[in-house]
Design a protein around this motif. Structure first.
Motif, PDB file in Angstrom:
ATOM      1  N   PHE A 113      35.549  38.124  39.115  1.00 57.30           N
ATOM      2  CA  PHE A 113      36.688  38.018  38.541  1.00 57.30           C
ATOM      3  C   PHE A 113      36.960  37.792  36.998  1.00 57.30           C
ATOM      4  CE2 PHE A 113      40.657  35.648  37.246  1.00 57.30           C
ATOM      5  CZ  PHE A 113      41.396  36.698  37.448  1.00 57.30           C
ATOM      6  N   PHE A 114      36.150  36.659  36.574  1.00 55.87           N
ATOM      7  CA  PHE A 114      36.080  36.348  35.325  1.00 55.87           C
ATOM      8  C   PHE A 114      35.107  37.366  34.662  1.00 55.87           C
ATOM      9  CE2 PHE A 114      37.440  32.399  36.869  1.00 55.87           C
ATOM     10  CZ  PHE A 114      38.188  31.816  35.538  1.00 55.87           C
ATOM     11  N   ALA A 115      34.445  38.052  34.866  1.00 55.51           N
ATOM     12  CA  ALA A 115      33.664  39.041  34.199  1.00 55.51           C
ATOM     13  C   ALA A 115      34.346  40.407  34.053  1.00 55.51           C
ATOM     14  CB  ALA A 115      32.299  39.637  35.073  1.00 55.51           C
ATOM     15  N   ILE A 116      35.254  40.605  34.983  1.00 55.92           N
ATOM     16  CA  ILE A 116      36.219  41.812  34.551  1.00 55.92           C
ATOM     17  C   ILE A 116      37.144  41.510  33.662  1.00 55.92           C
ATOM     18  CG2 ILE A 116      37.892  43.126  35.692  1.00 55.92           C
ATOM     19  CD1 ILE A 116      35.121  44.047  36.525  1.00 55.92           C
ATOM     20  N   LEU A 117      37.589  40.111  33.832  1.00 52.98           N
ATOM     21  CA  LEU A 117      38.759  39.424  32.873  1.00 52.98           C
ATOM     22  C   LEU A 117      38.328  39.591  31.488  1.00 52.98           C
ATOM     23  CD1 LEU A 117      41.754  38.461  32.760  1.00 52.98           C
ATOM     24  CD2 LEU A 117      40.810  36.288  33.355  1.00 52.98           C
ATOM     25  N   LEU A 118      36.935  39.112  31.308  1.00 53.64           N
ATOM     26  CA  LEU A 118      36.468  38.971  29.837  1.00 53.64           C
ATOM     27  C   LEU A 118      36.389  40.302  29.409  1.00 53.64           C
ATOM     28  CD1 LEU A 118      33.729  36.223  30.205  1.00 53.64           C
ATOM     29  CD2 LEU A 118      35.685  36.228  29.043  1.00 53.64           C
ATOM     30  N   TYR A 119      35.939  41.337  30.069  1.00 56.59           N
ATOM     31  CA  TYR A 119      36.154  42.791  29.539  1.00 56.59           C
ATOM     32  C   TYR A 119      37.309  43.200  29.207  1.00 56.59           C
ATOM     33  CZ  TYR A 119      36.140  47.768  29.778  1.00 56.59           C
ATOM     34  OH  TYR A 119      36.168  49.185  29.424  1.00 56.59           O
ATOM     35  N   ASN A 120      38.383  42.925  30.004  1.00 60.34           N
ATOM     36  CA  ASN A 120      39.597  43.524  29.782  1.00 60.34           C
ATOM     37  C   ASN A 120      40.300  42.677  28.705  1.00 60.34           C
ATOM     38  OD1 ASN A 120      39.728  44.803  32.130  1.00 60.34           O
ATOM     39  ND2 ASN A 120      41.100  43.550  33.155  1.00 60.34           N
ATOM     40  N   VAL A 121      39.862  41.384  28.265  1.00 60.63           N
ATOM     41  CA  VAL A 121      40.282  40.728  27.262  1.00 60.63           C
ATOM     42  C   VAL A 121      39.768  41.478  25.896  1.00 60.63           C
ATOM     43  CG1 VAL A 121      40.389  38.623  25.649  1.00 60.63           C
ATOM     44  CG2 VAL A 121      41.010  38.704  28.097  1.00 60.63           C
ATOM     45  N   LEU A 167      47.855  31.426  30.809  1.00 57.93           N
ATOM     46  CA  LEU A 167      46.706  31.571  29.675  1.00 57.93           C
ATOM     47  C   LEU A 167      46.733  33.042  29.223  1.00 57.93           C
ATOM     48  CD1 LEU A 167      43.894  29.091  30.192  1.00 57.93           C
ATOM     49  CD2 LEU A 167      45.610  28.875  28.397  1.00 57.93           C
ATOM     50  N   ILE A 168      46.366  33.975  30.588  1.00 63.33           N
ATOM     51  CA  ILE A 168      46.365  35.338  30.183  1.00 63.33           C
ATOM     52  C   ILE A 168      47.860  35.827  29.830  1.00 63.33           C
ATOM     53  CG2 ILE A 168      46.204  37.546  31.385  1.00 63.33           C
ATOM     54  CD1 ILE A 168      44.317  35.958  33.471  1.00 63.33           C
ATOM     55  N   GLY A 169      48.903  35.388  30.239  1.00 63.65           N
ATOM     56  CA  GLY A 169      50.294  35.743  30.034  1.00 63.65           C
ATOM     57  C   GLY A 169      50.384  35.478  28.587  1.00 63.65           C
ATOM     58  N   SER A 170      50.064  34.155  28.082  1.00 64.63           N
ATOM     59  CA  SER A 170      50.466  33.836  26.631  1.00 64.63           C
ATOM     60  C   SER A 170      49.341  34.871  25.571  1.00 64.63           C
ATOM     61  CB  SER A 170      49.804  32.466  26.519  1.00 64.63           C
ATOM     62  OG  SER A 170      50.602  31.438  27.203  1.00 64.63           O
ATOM     63  N   TYR A 171      48.295  35.109  26.107  1.00 63.98           N
ATOM     64  CA  TYR A 171      47.452  36.172  25.272  1.00 63.98           C
ATOM     65  C   TYR A 171      48.157  37.439  25.161  1.00 63.98           C
ATOM     66  CZ  TYR A 171      43.373  37.960  22.865  1.00 63.98           C
ATOM     67  OH  TYR A 171      42.623  38.426  22.042  1.00 63.98           O
ATOM     68  N   ALA A 172      48.425  37.794  26.404  1.00 65.28           N
ATOM     69  CA  ALA A 172      48.976  39.293  26.266  1.00 65.28           C
ATOM     70  C   ALA A 172      50.389  39.191  25.533  1.00 65.28           C
ATOM     71  CB  ALA A 172      49.347  39.622  27.969  1.00 65.28           C
ATOM     72  N   PHE A 173      51.114  38.194  25.527  1.00 62.88           N
ATOM     73  CA  PHE A 173      52.418  38.158  24.783  1.00 62.88           C
ATOM     74  C   PHE A 173      52.032  38.201  23.313  1.00 62.88           C
ATOM     75  CE2 PHE A 173      55.684  35.662  22.453  1.00 62.88           C
ATOM     76  CZ  PHE A 173      56.794  36.349  22.940  1.00 62.88           C
TER      77      PHE A 173
END
Length: 736
Positions: A113-121, A167-173
């Motif tokens: 999950f974190f590997a995919i999430l790091l790619y998305n970020v 954290l994801i939502g804050s960065y997306a905002f």
């Protein structure tokens, strides 16, 4: 807001976006294969993995087709090409938004999950500097990329999953707002350039360099505010109950955040160098200690990439030199990052030499060598030249020098030194710089260690060449002779031969760098052989290897001393002190007071935080709570002034950049109010992401007392609070 379009500008922007997207779509294939094959998802969910893989291949093929047919499609209709490109972006975002959501639902928030999430970020952040002429598709890209994951984490996750979702939502905002600002800035710059050309020569025309500097400086400033939120949240999350796997993820995220801050500083210094506004802050500092801290930070990063980071420092390097510590370490960190980035094997070696010139000065020489792919003569010739701002250069070319080396060149020039590089294709590269510095001589050695070793004989086996040279340099400074063995078996034979011939070795350094299993076998043989018990053994390993059960067993059974690589003077002398039975004197640090009495005293202070960003409010309040303080928060200058008129406060933390009334104006009005009423002056500490020259002076001119740059670190915050808070609170009643 509408802008007059410029077809030439738009075509260049569209082509650059298409070209830059190539790396993202190709990386998508690699990440998918990594997670679903190596990450063993395929074995458990074969059908879903095949469906997802087919979708990834289809979207990748579509986007590659758009780039390959760019000229034909764009020539037939730019608007149609943009729609097709937007569809490709949306499909990519939807697909890669569903993959981590599916993993969180079926597998959980583990490594995959974190590997995919790091790619998305990463790809979403990269989109921030690409296709700035478009807005709605980029904002939809953010929603499609992160919204499915947020929904799954909030619906099915536990408490720690909610924290990740926040954290994801804050960065997306933040990205959502950043994209809007970039869109406005881009079209303002284009429109302004066209307007200046139409108004004739009487109007001052901004050069391309000025426009680039304006945009670079503004983006660097804007990035510091969300970085304050991210780094602050991670520091708060780090103090919660995390398992070992989550702690590893936190450490990786923390290192990545620090590297991003370094990049932001490089961007700011890039603008200062081009405008000739570099300032240096010279003071005496321990350069060797600073190097050791950098080695401990970059050592695990190099080892993760299969590299060995070593360091050899001239024993004649003075205890303290005079120079700009932060700038020197910024240069060294950039060279380390560059070497790790472009190396896939071998050793990265740092050599530091010092030559005395005159009574109180000398020349510092630093070299960073790697065994990477090297560079051709043409690349080497233009390595420290910024061709990005030259007329006629393609701004989307991948051949431009990065910020790091340009900043290194500018800083070394400002220090009156020289920087250069040498390289042989296929063999590696060496980057070097020299700077003149003043020195504060202090050649005293550790006399207790010298007496304990008393001319001992040491042998090292399994180490890289740089590590051997480092040990020889440090041990010879302690009057101890050091030699190296050709292999682990040869070392064992030499030890036994020395015992038979009564020429025993006193110290044995066994390194896991070459062959970890053979190194551990050698340690067991030495520890379990009664004839070799006089030999004092030190095992050298990485920080990850130190926790292996086999090593921990030897530590528990034989009190084995483990020296974590990369080796440096402090770690070597600490290991020697332990193995020789010398008492270790630990200096008392300036740690936060955590006694119940001190925490009770801190709770009685009345502090105010003026900050318009809700996430930064949460981060600062969390830091204050960790330190034992309570704080009242307001979101604008007008409310702060009204509250200060009604209630007494001991200190105010003031954000400088706020809508309507900023922190400068609020502080000026506060000082005028204090003067008219004759009341005691309240300390005001500025908190701002703007680190440009003159901002600190502007803060002091407005009546502020101190300055904290975002992202705010806990130790810096505590230092400022201790400096400006009175001995006793103004109101002894505990704050509600």
């Amino acid at each position: 807001m509408t802008y007059k379009k410029d077809r030439k500008v738009l075509r260049k922007v569209d082509y650059g976006a298409a070209k830059n997207s190539l790396m993202g779509v190709l990386a998508a294939l690699l990440v998918y294969a990594l997670v679903f094959a190596w990450g063993q998802v395929y074995q458990s969910y074969e059908l879903e993995a095949l469906i997802g893989g087919g979708a990834v291949l289809a979207v990748t093929a579509y986007r590659l087709w758009l780039f390959a047919r760019f000229d034909a499609l764009y020539g037939a209709g730019p608007a149609r090409w943009r729609r097709l490109f937007g569809v490709g972006l949306s499909l990519h975002a939807l697909l890669w938004g569903l993959i981590p959501a599916w993993l969180a639902w079926r597998v959980g928030t583990g490594f995959n999950f974190f590997a995919i999430l790091l790619y998305n970020v990463g790809v979403t952040t990269a989109l921030g500097s690409s296709w700035m002429a478009g807005l709605r598709v980029r904002q939809a890209y953010i929603l499609l990329m992160f919204l499915p994951t947020l929904l799954v984490l909030f619906v099915t996750g536990a408490l720690h999953d909610w924290v990740i979702a926040i954290l994801i939502g804050s960065y997306a905002f933040y990205l959502f707002r950043l994209y809007r600002g970039q869109y406005e800035t881009f079209w303002h710059a284009v429109t302004r350039e066209r307007r200046n050309k139409s108004e004739g020569p009487s109007q001052p025309v901004r050069t391309n360099t000025e426009i680039q500097l304006s945009l670079v400086y503004r983006l660097a400033h804007e990035l510091r505010t969300p970085m304050n939120s991210l780094m602050g949240m991670m520091s708060l999350l780090e103090d919660t109950r995390l398992n070992d796997e989550q702690k590893d993820y936190m450490q990786v995220a923390g290192r990545s955040g620090k590297l991003l801050l370094t990049l932001i500083d490089d961007v700011l210094d890039y603008s200062r160098i081009l405008s000739g506004r570099v300032t240096l802050n010279s003071e005496f500092f321990d350069f060797r200690n600073a190097i050791e801290q950098a080695l401990e930070a970059f050592g695990p990063m190099a080892q993760t990439s299969g590299l060995e980071l070593t360091c050899v420092i001239d024993r004649m390097l003075p205890k303290r030199i005079r120079g700009d510590r932060e700038r020197l370490m910024q240069i060294l960190n950039n060279l380390f990052s560059n070497a790790i980035k472009f190396s896939d094997r071998g050793e990265i070696r740092l050599d530091v030499d010092f030559t005395v010139e005159g009574e109180s000065g000398g020349v510092l020489r630093v070299r960073v060598s790697d065994q990477g792919s090297g560079m051709d003569p043409e690349t080497l010739r233009h390595l420290f030249l910024d061709r990005f701002i030259e007329d006629g250069q393609d701004v989307y070319s991948s051949h431009h020098t990065g910020f790091g080396l340009l900043v290194c060149k500018g800083l070394v020039d400002a220090m009156g030194g020289h920087i250069g590089a040498e390289s042989v294709p296929g063999e590696g590269s060496t980057f070097w710089f020299t700077v003149p510095v003043q020195m504060q001589p202090d050649m005293r050695e550790a006399q207790s260690l010298i007496r304990a070793l008393d001319g001992a004989q040491a042998v090292v086996v399994g180490s890289a060449a740089g590590t051997v040279a480092c040990l020889q340099e440090e041990l010879e400074a302690l009057d101890c002779q050091c030699s190296s063995a050709e292999g682990y078996d040869h070392a064992l034979q030499a030890l036994r031969a020395g015992h038979r011939e009564h020429t025993d070795f006193d110290l044995l350094f066994v390194d896991t760098c070459s062959r970890p299993e053979l190194a551990l076998n050698l340690c067991r043989n030495v520890l379990e052989d009664p004839l070799l018990r006089p030999v004092r053994l030190v095992l050298m390993a990485t920080i990850e290897e130190r926790g292996l059960p086999a090593i921990q067993k030897m530590v528990d059974q034989h009190d084995l001393v483990v020296l974590v690589r990369p080796a440096h003077r402090s770690s070597i002398r600490l290991a020697l002190s332990r193995i020789m039975g010398l008492q270790r004197h630990v200096p008392v640090g300036d740690a936060p007071l955590q006694t119940p009495e001190e925490r009770q005293r801190r709770k009685r202070f009345r502090l105010m935080l003026v900050e318009d960003n809700e996430v930064n409010q949460l981060v600062t309040r969390g830091m204050m709570s960790k330190l034992g303080y309570q704080v009242k928060t307001v979101s604008n200058g007008e409310t702060a002034l009204a509250l200060l008129e009604q209630e007494p406060f001991d200190l105010v933390l003031m954000d400088c950049m706020m809508p309507e009334m900023d922190g400068f104006e609020a502080t000026r009005q506060l000082r005028e109010l204090e003067k008219s009423r004759g009341t005691e002056r309240i300390p005001v500490v500025a908190i701002t992401a703007n680190t440009a020259e003159g901002v600190q002076a502007r803060c002091l001119a407005a009546g502020m007392d101190d300055f904290l740059a975002k992202p705010v670190h806990l130790d810096a915050l505590e230092t400022v609070l201790r400096r400006w808070l009175p001995e006793q609170p103004s109101n002894n009643e505990e704050q509600e």
